[in-house]
Scaffold this active site. Structure first.
Site, short mmCIF file in Angstrom:
data_model
loop_
_atom_site.label_atom_id
_atom_site.label_comp_id
_atom_site.label_asym_id
_atom_site.label_seq_id
_atom_site.Cartn_x
_atom_site.Cartn_y
_atom_site.Cartn_z
N LYS A 58 5.05 9.07 9.39
CA LYS A 58 4.85 8.54 10.73
C LYS A 58 5.87 9.03 11.75
O LYS A 58 5.71 10.07 12.35
CB LYS A 58 4.80 7.01 10.67
N TYR B 196 0.85 -1.19 0.00
CA TYR B 196 0.00 0.00 0.00
C TYR B 196 0.88 1.24 0.00
O TYR B 196 1.81 1.35 0.80
CB TYR B 196 -0.89 -0.01 1.25
N ASP C 203 9.30 2.65 -0.19
CA ASP C 203 8.29 3.34 0.61
C ASP C 203 8.54 2.97 2.06
O ASP C 203 8.14 1.91 2.54
CB ASP C 203 6.89 2.91 0.16
#
Length: 484
Positions: free
Chosen positions: A324, A201, A296
């Site tokens: 994050k 994702y 990623d």
């Protein structure tokens, strides 16, 4: 873990009070606790107490009422799909507060938290030192929409830490970072096609919502309605860890692929570790063909090592996305890479990307002080130790109860599946018994352990997680596994 109960006044029996005055008794510091035993220490003197506790019934009435109201106000009652508990059943708990390794819902239930805001809370939630620094910054302003010194500080920390990053652009989310990264790779190479992997994702941009795992898999949607075929026509997919399939794609589309994009450790199809030869093979193929290799690292950056997965595995990509942890719990994202690639980004170059709140002082402050804490000696050794103990305890509990389970961890990131394994890609992950995971999740929730509400999500520990937290969790897992 504190006993989940109400202590009756006549039930407290001091086995040794040893002459402490009432005022001194109040100052005694708890040093260990369990359901029926607490030890207090004052100036080296230990006072043993036995508590008789009356168990509180687990209830989520307030959470249910709040969530039902939310469904009339927001689609599905949430602002991110996985929070709705669709794959584990029941209604989600509504959080009230977090601190350290713990979370509390609005019904007063306490949980050991292994979600950590989906990864950012690596030093522990609501950290006092970070909060103090945020207050200082807050007093100067929440957003400038102009350059500030804090951007320079965090940018230099990221560049110093992440092997592939020579320049960085801050944005406001992982999705935004991946959108910018994709445009940059296409601008730099002059190509359009991008190769991603099934179950990985990379945010909800149209080009990436193809076999995207995570929330899409949790909802049972193969793709998202509203994504035009033209947006995904240039998106190619392959199975994770299948280097031969990638070679075939490169042979078919030689000179046409702008980038190969992947989670270097998958966290959005459950926890899946790459084969070392897979990562090295991708590096070799992209270099030979003139395509960009993109890691990623929104999830893995600063989590599995200070320099991310690329430092851990020794494979350096061309472009990296982050998020994050670099915002310490505030909205943030970033993409960075080689100087010659990043100088394509406006205003240095022609590839346009902008953001009103990008590099805002609050996110920069939280990121700076979170990374400084992670720089302290022993941080990643501690994460690896507690996480290894946790996942081994869960796997042992499952096997002792007769279940097929497999899983693993790297540093403060972990996951497990209800299948024999091994799990090397999304197809393997889908063999997991999701109904059994749902029952396990509910059982753990009722016993005070908050796990990600989807089989297809990784879990996270923090520097605030203690051996007591881990022991409590393993004990709960043993109970629940036996009940499945």
């Amino acid at each position: 873990m504190a006993a989940q109960g109400v202590m009756t006044g006549s039930a407290v029996r001091a086995r040794e009070w040893s002459g402490l005055r009432p005022a001194d008794q109040l100052k005694a510091t708890p040093v260990a606790r369990g359901d029926s035993h607490i030890a207090f220490s004052r100036k080296g003197h230990v006072v043993q107490m036995t508590l008789s506790v009356e168990k509180k019934q687990f209830t989520t009435q307030k959470s249910e009422e709040t969530f039902n109201a939310a469904k009339e106000l927001m689609p599905g009652g949430v602002n991110s799909p996985v929070r709705a508990f669709k794959s584990v059943g029941g209604q989600p708990i509504v959080f009230d507060r977090v601190k350290g390794s713990k979370a509390w819902d609005i019904d007063g239930n306490e949980y050991v938290d292994y979600v950590g805001s989906w990864g950012p809370a690596i030093i522990g939630a609501c950290d006092d030192q970070v909060n103090e620094e945020l207050v200082k910054t807050l007093q100067k302003g929440t957003s400038f929409g102009a350059p500030c010194v804090l951007e320079n500080v965090l940018a230099q920390m990221v560049i110093d830490a992440v092997p592939s990053v020579e320049m960085v652009r801050f944005v406001n989310s992982g999705t935004e970072a991946c959108m910018g990264m994709l445009r940059l790779a296409r601008a730099y190479t002059g190509r359009e096609k991008v190769l991603k992997f099934e179950g990985c994702y990379h945010g909800h941009a149209d080009s990436f919502l193809v076999k995207a795992g995570s929330g899409v898999a949790t909802l049972g949607l193969p793709d998202s309605p509203g994504v035009p075929s033209s947006s995904t026509a240039s998106t190619l997919t392959a199975a994770y860890n299948d280097l031969e399939a990638v070679k075939e794609i490169f042979a078919k589309y030689k000179g046409e692929i702008a980038a190969v994009v992947l989670e270097p450790v998958v966290g959005n199809a459950g926890f899946i570790i790459p084969k070392k030869e897979f990562l090295q093979g991708l590096r070799d193929l992209t270099s030979e063909d003139g395509a960009c290799l993109v890691f990623d690292e929104v999830m893995t950056g600063f989590r599995i090592s200070y320099g991310g997965a690329q430092e851990y595995f020794g494979i350096t990509p061309d472009i990296t996305t982050l998020g994050k942890i670099i915002g310490g719990g505030l909205p943030v994202g970033a993409y960075g890479g080689k100087r010659e690639i990043m100088e394509m980004v406006a205003p240095a170059g022609p590839m346009y990307q902008a953001g009103t709140l990008s590099g805002n002082p609050l996110a920069m402050t939280a990121g700076i002080h979170t990374l400084r804490r992670l720089q302290q000696s022993g941080s990643y050794e501690q994460l690896d130790r507690v996480t290894g103990k946790l996942i081994q305890g869960i796997l042992d509990a499952g096997r002792e109860a007769g279940h097929e389970v497999c899983g693993g961890h790297i540093s403060g990131m972990f996951g497990f599946f209800f299948c024999a394994g091994p799990v090397n890609n999304f197809e393997d992950a889908k063999k997991s018994d999701t109904a059994k995971f749902a029952a396990f999740h509910r059982g753990m929730l009722e016993r005070g352990v908050y796990l990600a509400p989807s089989q297809f999500e990784a879990g996270f520990t923090s520097l605030a997680h203690t051996d007591e937290d881990i022991d409590f969790t393993i004990a709960a897992a043993k109970e629940v596994m036996k009940s499945l």
